[in-house]
Design a protein around this motif. Structure first.
Motif, mmCIF file in Angstrom:
data_model
loop_
_atom_site.group_PDB
_atom_site.id
_atom_site.type_symbol
_atom_site.label_atom_id
_atom_site.label_comp_id
_atom_site.label_asym_id
_atom_site.label_seq_id
_atom_site.Cartn_x
_atom_site.Cartn_y
_atom_site.Cartn_z
ATOM 1 N N SER A 141 -3.783 0.056 -1.874
ATOM 2 C CA SER A 141 -2.355 0.303 -1.690
ATOM 3 C C SER A 141 -1.707 0.370 -3.070
ATOM 4 O O SER A 141 -2.279 -0.077 -4.056
ATOM 5 C CB SER A 141 -1.701 -0.793 -0.848
ATOM 6 O OG SER A 141 -1.790 -2.031 -1.524
ATOM 7 N N HIS A 175 1.548 -0.784 -3.597
ATOM 8 C CA HIS A 175 2.589 -1.804 -3.699
ATOM 9 C C HIS A 175 2.320 -2.854 -2.623
ATOM 10 O O HIS A 175 1.622 -2.576 -1.646
ATOM 11 C CB HIS A 175 3.968 -1.161 -3.495
ATOM 12 C CG HIS A 175 5.126 -2.079 -3.763
ATOM 13 N ND1 HIS A 175 5.343 -2.658 -4.995
ATOM 14 C CD2 HIS A 175 6.124 -2.527 -2.952
ATOM 15 C CE1 HIS A 175 6.438 -3.409 -4.934
ATOM 16 N NE2 HIS A 175 6.915 -3.359 -3.712
ATOM 17 N N TYR A 180 4.788 -4.407 -0.828
ATOM 18 C CA TYR A 180 5.789 -4.204 0.225
ATOM 19 C C TYR A 180 6.244 -5.517 0.870
ATOM 20 O O TYR A 180 6.669 -5.538 2.032
ATOM 21 C CB TYR A 180 5.260 -3.254 1.314
ATOM 22 C CG TYR A 180 4.833 -1.907 0.758
ATOM 23 C CD1 TYR A 180 5.783 -0.980 0.349
ATOM 24 C CD2 TYR A 180 3.490 -1.593 0.638
ATOM 25 C CE1 TYR A 180 5.408 0.252 -0.162
ATOM 26 C CE2 TYR A 180 3.092 -0.370 0.124
ATOM 27 C CZ TYR A 180 4.052 0.553 -0.283
ATOM 28 O OH TYR A 180 3.673 1.767 -0.797
ATOM 29 N N TRP A 227 9.645 -5.904 2.612
ATOM 30 C CA TRP A 227 9.860 -5.392 3.969
ATOM 31 C C TRP A 227 9.560 -6.444 5.036
ATOM 32 O O TRP A 227 9.886 -6.250 6.199
ATOM 33 C CB TRP A 227 9.045 -4.125 4.204
ATOM 34 C CG TRP A 227 9.835 -2.898 3.877
ATOM 35 C CD1 TRP A 227 10.633 -2.187 4.722
ATOM 36 C CD2 TRP A 227 9.944 -2.260 2.612
ATOM 37 N NE1 TRP A 227 11.220 -1.133 4.051
ATOM 38 C CE2 TRP A 227 10.818 -1.153 2.762
ATOM 39 C CE3 TRP A 227 9.384 -2.499 1.355
ATOM 40 C CZ2 TRP A 227 11.125 -0.301 1.710
ATOM 41 C CZ3 TRP A 227 9.704 -1.654 0.305
ATOM 42 C CH2 TRP A 227 10.564 -0.577 0.490
ATOM 43 N N ARG A 268 3.049 -4.768 8.222
ATOM 44 C CA ARG A 268 4.228 -4.685 7.355
ATOM 45 C C ARG A 268 4.445 -3.273 6.813
ATOM 46 O O ARG A 268 5.572 -2.777 6.770
ATOM 47 C CB ARG A 268 4.071 -5.678 6.197
ATOM 48 C CG ARG A 268 5.242 -5.725 5.244
ATOM 49 C CD ARG A 268 5.126 -6.925 4.330
ATOM 50 N NE ARG A 268 4.084 -6.815 3.330
ATOM 51 C CZ ARG A 268 3.071 -7.662 3.199
ATOM 52 N NH1 ARG A 268 2.934 -8.671 4.023
ATOM 53 N NH2 ARG A 268 2.166 -7.501 2.248
ATOM 54 N N ILE A 269 3.351 -2.613 6.459
ATOM 55 C CA ILE A 269 3.485 -1.295 5.835
ATOM 56 C C ILE A 269 4.005 -0.250 6.818
ATOM 57 O O ILE A 269 4.558 0.781 6.420
ATOM 58 C CB ILE A 269 2.137 -0.845 5.218
ATOM 59 C CG1 ILE A 269 2.373 0.230 4.154
ATOM 60 C CG2 ILE A 269 1.167 -0.352 6.270
ATOM 61 C CD1 ILE A 269 1.135 0.569 3.354
ATOM 62 N N VAL A 327 7.694 0.533 6.381
ATOM 63 C CA VAL A 327 8.141 1.158 5.137
ATOM 64 C C VAL A 327 8.357 2.655 5.348
ATOM 65 O O VAL A 327 7.456 3.355 5.824
ATOM 66 C CB VAL A 327 7.108 0.936 4.011
ATOM 67 C CG1 VAL A 327 7.623 1.505 2.696
ATOM 68 C CG2 VAL A 327 6.792 -0.555 3.870
ATOM 69 N N SER A 348 9.850 5.743 0.527
ATOM 70 C CA SER A 348 9.614 4.538 -0.268
ATOM 71 C C SER A 348 8.143 4.424 -0.649
ATOM 72 O O SER A 348 7.805 4.083 -1.786
ATOM 73 C CB SER A 348 10.041 3.291 0.511
ATOM 74 O OG SER A 348 11.428 3.297 0.743
ATOM 75 N N LYS A 349 7.257 4.721 0.299
ATOM 76 C CA LYS A 349 5.828 4.723 -0.012
ATOM 77 C C LYS A 349 5.539 5.728 -1.122
ATOM 78 O O LYS A 349 4.790 5.446 -2.064
ATOM 79 C CB LYS A 349 5.016 5.083 1.228
ATOM 80 C CG LYS A 349 5.053 4.067 2.335
ATOM 81 C CD LYS A 349 4.256 4.573 3.527
ATOM 82 C CE LYS A 349 4.391 3.663 4.729
ATOM 83 N NZ LYS A 349 3.695 4.213 5.912
ATOM 84 N N GLU A 406 -1.257 4.118 2.113
ATOM 85 C CA GLU A 406 -0.095 5.013 2.175
ATOM 86 C C GLU A 406 -0.474 6.443 2.582
ATOM 87 O O GLU A 406 0.393 7.261 2.863
ATOM 88 C CB GLU A 406 0.620 5.069 0.816
ATOM 89 C CG GLU A 406 1.346 3.799 0.432
ATOM 90 C CD GLU A 406 0.457 2.805 -0.306
ATOM 91 O OE1 GLU A 406 0.991 1.851 -0.875
ATOM 92 O OE2 GLU A 406 -0.779 2.990 -0.312
#
Length: 233
Positions: free
Chosen positions: A50, A52, A54, A57, A113-114, A117, A121-122, A156
């Motif tokens: 990944s 980030h 995140y 979030w 969580r992802i 997003v 933003s990703k 992502e």
């Protein structure tokens, strides 16, 4: 993250070995060598689970679950005609309980969580991390500024190709779309290694097409291994 310095390759490549076998990694390395034999460019594949963490979030997840439990409490009360002492207090309490549960769930489950997003933003974090990787791997430190970073961000579902300025000057930006497509297609079909290898070999043919030929005294300026982007989630 693996830097361009040779000593770092002594560290365990935990993320890579999670997704690739040793023979896969050797095949990717060989593909880089084969592609670079056709050109003076240096190709640097970079695989990140990944781009980030995140974690911010998770608070948005808490907001959503708090609102959901509060709305559920209100709906149940109206539908079933429930009468509570200190009704307002219980309503607020239901919101807070839901929020705390949501915060815990989205903090502990990064793959969930992802999903919260937004795509833009990703994309922002992928672009930022790819540019950092370009600098950290010192892709720019080639004799003729002919380095290429192939950045893959798994969770992502984004791939970016960053050529250094001398290649960008000659090769149109749209030409890299196929290199991206090959990796994305490989990821979708569960053939990560095959997609990466095909993309690397395509880059070699593309550079040859645009006459970025290997020089007589050409040296391997950057190691051929795929880089381990580490775990951020």
């Amino acid at each position: 993250m693996i830097w361009a310095k040779d000593s770092v390759f002594l560290l365990p490549m935990s993320i890579l070995t999670r997704y690739f076998s040793k023979s896969d990694l050797d095949e990717i390395k060989s593909a880089v060598g084969e592609a670079e034999s056709k050109t003076s460019a240096e190709i640097v594949p970079f695989f990140a689970e990944s781009s980030h963490h995140y974690k911010e979030w998770a608070w948005f997840g808490a907001f959503l679950t708090g609102g959901l439990t509060g709305a559920s409490f209100y709906t149940a009360q109206k539908v079933y005609g429930l009468v509570w002492n200190h009704e307002a207090m219980f309503a607020v309490l239901s919101v807070w309980i839901g929020a705390f549960l949501g915060l815990g769930i989205f903090t502990l489950l990064p793959k969930l969580r992802i999903l919260l997003v937004p795509k833009n933003s990703k994309q922002y974090f992928v672009e930022l991390r790819a540019k950092e990787a370009f600098l950290e791997e010192e892709v720019f430190r080639t004799k003729n500024r002919t380095g290429i970073l192939i950045y893959i961000s798994l969770f992502e579902h984004f791939v970016r190709v960053y050529p250094d300025k001398e290649i960008a000057r000659v090769v149109p930006k749209s030409e890299w779309n196929e290199a991206v497509r090959l990796i994305v297609e490989g990821m979708k079909t569960g053939k990560k290694k095959e997609g990466i290898v095909a993309s690397i070999l395509f880059c070699g043919d593309l550079l040859k097409k645009y006459k970025i030929h290997a020089e007589k005294d050409d040296k391997n300026e950057i190691s051929n291994e795929i880089r381990d982007g580490g775990k951020l989630l």
